[in-house]
Design an enzyme around this catalytic site. Sequence first.
Site, PDB file in Angstrom:
ATOM      1  N   ARG A 174      45.392  28.191  53.733  1.00  0.00           N
ATOM      2  CA  ARG A 174      46.049  28.401  55.023  1.00  0.00           C
ATOM      3  C   ARG A 174      45.273  27.928  56.251  1.00  0.00           C
ATOM      4  NH1 ARG A 174      47.564  31.847  51.401  1.00  0.00           N
ATOM      5  NH2 ARG A 174      49.787  32.305  51.197  1.00  0.00           N
ATOM      6  N   CYS A 182      53.656  28.610  20.736  1.00  0.00           N
ATOM      7  CA  CYS A 182      52.910  29.281  19.656  1.00  0.00           C
ATOM      8  C   CYS A 182      51.722  30.102  20.153  1.00  0.00           C
ATOM      9  CB  CYS A 182      52.449  28.263  18.606  1.00  0.00           C
ATOM     10  SG  CYS A 182      51.048  27.236  19.124  1.00  0.00           S
ATOM     11  N   HIS A 195      44.559  35.971  39.912  1.00  0.00           N
ATOM     12  CA  HIS A 195      45.522  34.866  39.824  1.00  0.00           C
ATOM     13  C   HIS A 195      45.263  33.942  38.637  1.00  0.00           C
ATOM     14  CE1 HIS A 195      46.164  35.589  44.398  1.00  0.00           C
ATOM     15  NE2 HIS A 195      46.902  36.387  43.660  1.00  0.00           N
ATOM     16  N   GLN A 207      40.675  36.269  43.966  1.00  0.00           N
ATOM     17  CA  GLN A 207      41.977  35.611  43.998  1.00  0.00           C
ATOM     18  C   GLN A 207      41.851  34.151  43.558  1.00  0.00           C
ATOM     19  OE1 GLN A 207      42.235  37.314  48.179  1.00  0.00           O
ATOM     20  NE2 GLN A 207      44.396  37.043  47.735  1.00  0.00           N
ATOM     21  N   CYS A 251      52.006  22.579  17.675  1.00  0.00           N
ATOM     22  CA  CYS A 251      53.468  22.676  17.540  1.00  0.00           C
ATOM     23  C   CYS A 251      54.244  21.789  18.514  1.00  0.00           C
ATOM     24  CB  CYS A 251      53.915  24.129  17.694  1.00  0.00           C
ATOM     25  SG  CYS A 251      53.888  24.712  19.405  1.00  0.00           S
ATOM     26  N   SER A 305      41.858  36.082  54.150  1.00  0.00           N
ATOM     27  CA  SER A 305      42.527  36.555  55.370  1.00  0.00           C
ATOM     28  C   SER A 305      43.362  37.799  55.088  1.00  0.00           C
ATOM     29  CB  SER A 305      43.413  35.436  55.936  1.00  0.00           C
ATOM     30  OG  SER A 305      44.196  34.874  54.904  1.00  0.00           O
ATOM     31  N   ASN A 309      34.387  37.067  56.968  1.00  0.00           N
ATOM     32  CA  ASN A 309      35.411  36.020  56.985  1.00  0.00           C
ATOM     33  C   ASN A 309      35.315  35.276  58.309  1.00  0.00           C
ATOM     34  OD1 ASN A 309      37.661  34.861  55.467  1.00  0.00           O
ATOM     35  ND2 ASN A 309      38.939  35.538  57.162  1.00  0.00           N
TER      36      ASN A 309
END
Length: 245
Positions: A38, A136, A125, A107, A158, A197, A219
């Site tokens: 972002r 499979c 995530h 994250q 597979c 954020s 941050n």
Amino acid sequence: MLLLDKINELKKIVAESSSIVFFGGAGVSTESNIPDFRSENGLYKTKNNFSYPPEVMLSHTFFKNHTEDFFEFYREKMIFKDAKPNAAHYSLAKIEEQGKLKAIVTQNIDGLHQLAGSKNVYELHGSIHRNYCMDCGKSFDLEYVIKSETTIPKCDKCGGIVKPDVVLYEEGLDDSIIQNSVKAISEADTLIVGGTSLVVYPAAGLIRYFKGNKLILINKSATAYDNEADLVISDSIGKVLETVI
């Protein structure tokens, strides 16, 4: 409070803590030259050659309906094979080694925390390093996806599609990862939040489970939780954490 005073305060808090949890986002890996999402130079803001915006291409619906386009985008924009851990990753691994850091809740999907030596990492995530056949269930490493002779990687057992074990938009988070993250955060005496954020839910909502003494935010830009934090440091997370060890 001056930056030096804030760093000294952080050192004091870490020294007095016995159960620290680190909650991190994309800003932790930008110092490893992996773009975030972002910011001005992030994935969502920079131009790309694809016909759809990144947030659409990273959705379950897009993966299902435009699988080839998804993998073209994924390989080009989401995999940074040569990325190396930075000062933040190594500092956190060191604090864990000292017995103070009990868990990392991230994250990020790049696996750099583990590469730096961290053991107890909860990947909200998922991870680019884990991939599986949708038919499979056979597991594959990152190299298999990168070196696939076809745009869509296929299972060598597979022939099914090999999907990265990353959480796309419209997909739910792994229940056991959530439970372990909630447990770690709720049992911590200090929560250090860095490089995020705090706008991506449900991940950001995990902070609500913290009942400990000190909430620290590191941050570069402001977050919605700044007013609730005991200490806010607006600087490079690698530079800040490096001073603590």
